[in-house]
Write a protein that holds these residues in place. Structure first.
Motif, PDB file in Angstrom:
ATOM      1  N   LYS B 211      54.648  43.581  31.667  1.00 27.65           N
ATOM      2  CA  LYS B 211      54.060  42.405  32.307  1.00 27.65           C
ATOM      3  C   LYS B 211      54.499  42.262  33.760  1.00 27.65           C
ATOM      4  O   LYS B 211      53.958  41.453  34.489  1.00 27.65           O
ATOM      5  N   PRO B 214      52.083  44.300  37.414  1.00 29.75           N
ATOM      6  CA  PRO B 214      51.179  43.852  38.491  1.00 29.75           C
ATOM      7  C   PRO B 214      51.924  43.476  39.763  1.00 29.75           C
ATOM      8  O   PRO B 214      51.303  43.400  40.819  1.00 29.75           O
ATOM      9  N   VAL B 225      45.730  45.638  40.760  1.00 23.47           N
ATOM     10  CA  VAL B 225      45.417  44.313  41.301  1.00 23.47           C
ATOM     11  C   VAL B 225      44.725  44.454  42.651  1.00 23.47           C
ATOM     12  O   VAL B 225      43.721  43.803  42.939  1.00 23.47           O
ATOM     13  N   ARG B 229      40.796  43.287  43.417  1.00 19.99           N
ATOM     14  CA  ARG B 229      40.413  42.376  44.493  1.00 19.99           C
ATOM     15  C   ARG B 229      39.405  43.012  45.436  1.00 19.99           C
ATOM     16  O   ARG B 229      38.454  42.385  45.881  1.00 19.99           O
ATOM     17  N   ARG B 248      35.066  39.187  41.211  1.00 19.40           N
ATOM     18  CA  ARG B 248      36.510  39.366  41.005  1.00 19.40           C
ATOM     19  C   ARG B 248      36.978  38.802  39.676  1.00 19.40           C
ATOM     20  O   ARG B 248      37.862  39.358  39.033  1.00 19.40           O
ATOM     21  N   VAL B 249      36.323  37.702  39.250  1.00 21.73           N
ATOM     22  CA  VAL B 249      36.740  37.098  37.987  1.00 21.73           C
ATOM     23  C   VAL B 249      36.553  38.087  36.830  1.00 21.73           C
ATOM     24  O   VAL B 249      37.378  38.161  35.912  1.00 21.73           O
ATOM     25  N   PHE B 252      39.318  40.775  36.998  1.00 22.98           N
ATOM     26  CA  PHE B 252      40.614  40.292  36.502  1.00 22.98           C
ATOM     27  C   PHE B 252      40.572  40.034  35.002  1.00 22.98           C
ATOM     28  O   PHE B 252      41.585  40.166  34.323  1.00 22.98           O
ATOM     29  N   LEU B 253      39.386  39.709  34.493  1.00 21.82           N
ATOM     30  CA  LEU B 253      39.249  39.594  33.043  1.00 21.82           C
ATOM     31  C   LEU B 253      39.544  40.949  32.401  1.00 21.82           C
ATOM     32  O   LEU B 253      40.243  41.039  31.387  1.00 21.82           O
ATOM     33  N   LEU B 255      41.467  43.286  33.614  1.00 25.63           N
ATOM     34  CA  LEU B 255      42.914  43.515  33.678  1.00 25.63           C
ATOM     35  C   LEU B 255      43.642  42.738  32.593  1.00 25.63           C
ATOM     36  O   LEU B 255      44.567  43.239  31.954  1.00 25.63           O
ATOM     37  N   LEU B 256      43.174  41.492  32.380  1.00 25.88           N
ATOM     38  CA  LEU B 256      43.787  40.644  31.351  1.00 25.88           C
ATOM     39  C   LEU B 256      43.675  41.328  29.988  1.00 25.88           C
ATOM     40  O   LEU B 256      44.649  41.399  29.230  1.00 25.88           O
ATOM     41  N   TYR B 259      46.003  44.378  29.723  1.00 26.72           N
ATOM     42  CA  TYR B 259      47.400  44.042  29.453  1.00 26.72           C
ATOM     43  C   TYR B 259      47.594  43.509  28.032  1.00 26.72           C
ATOM     44  O   TYR B 259      48.591  43.820  27.378  1.00 26.72           O
ATOM     45  N   LEU B 260      46.635  42.704  27.577  1.00 27.88           N
ATOM     46  CA  LEU B 260      46.756  42.167  26.209  1.00 27.88           C
ATOM     47  C   LEU B 260      46.782  43.302  25.202  1.00 27.88           C
ATOM     48  O   LEU B 260      47.618  43.320  24.291  1.00 27.88           O
TER      49      LEU B 260
END
Lengths: 268, 294
Positions: B211, B214, B225, B229, B248-249, B252-253, B255-256, B259-260
């Protein structure tokens, strides 16, 4: 310029009060101490509000996760998983861009694209998830005898929760919760590095520290100042939580009182 | 990438998307995931080594060595780690350049810190001003790895120090009774047994390390990251064949989700390792396994 003048000029600079221009050259130690300290206001703002509001959501989520109903337990579980399983840094970015794109459709989201509201929401949800996991663990280790005694006294439902389960849960969770609080304050330094703009250079402590490090190309002054502030802040948190811990454990015999043992759970 | 991608403006729907997701810049984005994995692969063992050294020196009977080890462990507490990251990257860079400056340019008489500048002779610059781009990038990445290792080494030292103390005292006493020296009992008794106590802390640390990746972005590395962007930002038809709004949203979703999934898979794997390690150990988990079999 004396140090008092600097304090008057920059003491509340992070809130936009005082001198508008940040110092540009001939940085004095005093300027660095004052500005970084001024930025600390934001760290405290984010930390305190997220902690207080997150506390209530955390209790609710922990109860949800411990509940027998699948429809309560599952969503609580997912909520905790989502916020504990992903980096806070990415959560900030995601939330910021989400609010930014929602702003196009609904005017109301304009508010959340600024750090003071948007980042606060993320921190609130994040700390709620981490605390909920702590509370859930404590809830499961509430001694069986306590609950049975409450039953024997004829306590049920809300009264039993309010007077027996909840205080015991808090007492058991408190040392871990103290770490979470310390940690949350540290996490607030990420806000202005993750998309949320520092308008008119109104930033937090780390924002100013990195400003000075960039300008002077000397990291050996601003970062130790920042470290000093945060060690002080940590000591204050430990002190306050220690008082609460004393109160939560006041009914126990002296030697059985759990001493606060601090164990950091590092980055999130 | 694909042959039908020659003229993107005529495409639509999934075919457009398949072309869009395989452009050159997207390939850089995917390589950045490799960078994150590479960082993890290097940092984890190096940090473990630092941690082991830290814990060993904190246990040392020589007081100054023990202070050094304890200071290393304690220094990461109480201060936000991101401050450490920002600090070490500059401090390490300046440290290296300073040392090289002392060695390579001994007859340089001007001070190195002049006001707001940090000036070393040309030959001491790291990497050299004339070096190709990849050397600059590699050096940056190397600094990042070292920074991560120092910070996480301190965390690991804390865990290992605790684990060493958790090994039952009787085990060490038995070793002494057998006439083992301090060194022998450390390597033959303490170290093999401490892992089962260290593993919960270390697996927690692994999750934390995942975690923390990033934060590479803050160290000036072109990581996921950075690319999320860059790629997500609004693109106009003038500059690209694939114009789109602010995405971008969505990046980043992604990326989320990455990571999850990563933390979830790690969690499952580490649980399995813990099961294996607990086998036959004199701990609650080992005892539970024994009972289940009986």
């Amino acid at each position: 310029m004396s140090c008092w003048e600097t304090l008057a000029d920059y003491g509340l600079r992070s809130l936009g009060i005082g001198e508008r221009l940040l110092p540009r050259s001939d940085f004095t130690i005093c300027q660095q101490v004052v500005l970084i300290g001024s930025g600390l206001i934001w760290n405290i703002y984010f930390g305190v509000l997220a902690l207080v509001s997150g506390f209530f959501l955390a209790t609710a989520v922990a109860l949800g996760k411990a509940s027998q109903h699948r429809w309560l337990a599952k969503p609580a579980d997912w909520f905790i998983l989502l916020f504990r399983g992903s980096p806070l840094f990415i959560q900030f970015f995601f939330a910021y861009f989400l609010f930014l794109s929602l702003k196009g459709q609904y005017e109301a989201f304009d508010l959340f694209t600024s750090a003071w509201a948007g980042a606060l929401i993320v921190l609130f949800l994040n700390t709620a998830a981490y605390s909920a996991e702590i509370f859930y663990g404590a809830l499961r280790s509430v001694p069986k005898g306590d609950i049975e005694a409450a039953d024997a006294y004829g306590m049920t439902g809300w009264v039993r929760f309010r007077r027996i389960t909840w205080p015991t849960m808090l007492r058991l969770a408190w040392p871990a919760y103290t770490n979470e609080a310390i940690f949350l304050f540290h996490a607030t330094t990420l806000v202005f590095f993750s998309g949320f703009p520092a308008r008119q250079q109104k930033g937090d402590a780390l924002y100013y520290a990195s400003y000075f490090a960039d300008k002077t190309f000397n990291p050996f002054v601003p970062y130790p100042i920042l470290a000093g502030y945060f060690i002080l802040l940590t000591l204050v948190i430990v002190g306050i939580f220690g008082l609460a811990n004393k109160r939560l454990n006041r009914h126990l015999p002296q030697e059985a009182r759990s001493r606060m043992r601090l164990r950091m759970n590092l980055i999130r | 990438m694909f042959s039908y991608c020659a003229d993107p403006s005529t495409l639509s729907g999934l075919t457009w998307l398949s072309c869009y997701l395989t452009t050159g810049v997207h390939m850089s984005f995917y390589t950045a995931f490799g960078k994150v994995l590479l960082l993890l692969a290097i940092t984890a063992p190096v940090a473990l080594g630092f941690g082991f050294l830290g814990a060993m020196s904190a246990r040392s009977p020589v007081a100054p060595v023990a202070w050094l080890g304890k200071a290393y462990i304690a220094v990461v507490r109480g201060v936000p780690d991101i401050a450490f990251f920002l600090f070490f990257v500059i401090a390490l860079d300046q440290g290296f350049e300073y040392l090289r400056h002392k060695v390579l340019c001994p007859d340089w008489d001007q001070p190195i810190r002049q006001g707001n500048d940090f000036i070393v002779c040309q030959a001491a610059k790291l990497p050299l001003g004339s070096a190709p781009e990849w050397q600059h990038e590699t050096y940056g990445f190397f600094l990042a790895v070292l920074t991560f290792s120092i910070v996480f080494g301190a965390f690991a030292a804390n865990v290992i120090f605790g684990a060493m103390r958790a090994v039952p005292r009787a085990q060490m006493e038995t070793a002494e009774a057998f006439g083992m020296t301090r060194r022998q009992s450390f390597w033959r008794i303490l170290v093999p047994q401490m892992w089962v106590y260290a593993l919960p802390g270390l697996s927690n640390l692994w999750m934390v390390l995942i975690k923390a990746t990033p934060l590479l972005f803050l160290l000036g590395i072109e990581d996921i990251v950075y690319w999320a962007r860059e790629l997500g930002g609004t693109k106009t038809p003038r500059f690209t064949d694939y114009p789109h709004g602010d995405w971008r949203v969505w990046y980043f979703l992604a990326l989320l989700v990455f990571y999850l999934t990563f933390t979830r898979v790690s969690e499952k794997l580490l649980d399995r390792i813990m099961q294996r390690l607990s086998h036959g150990q004199a701990t609650a988990a080992g005892e539970a396994q024994r009972r289940a079999q009986a």
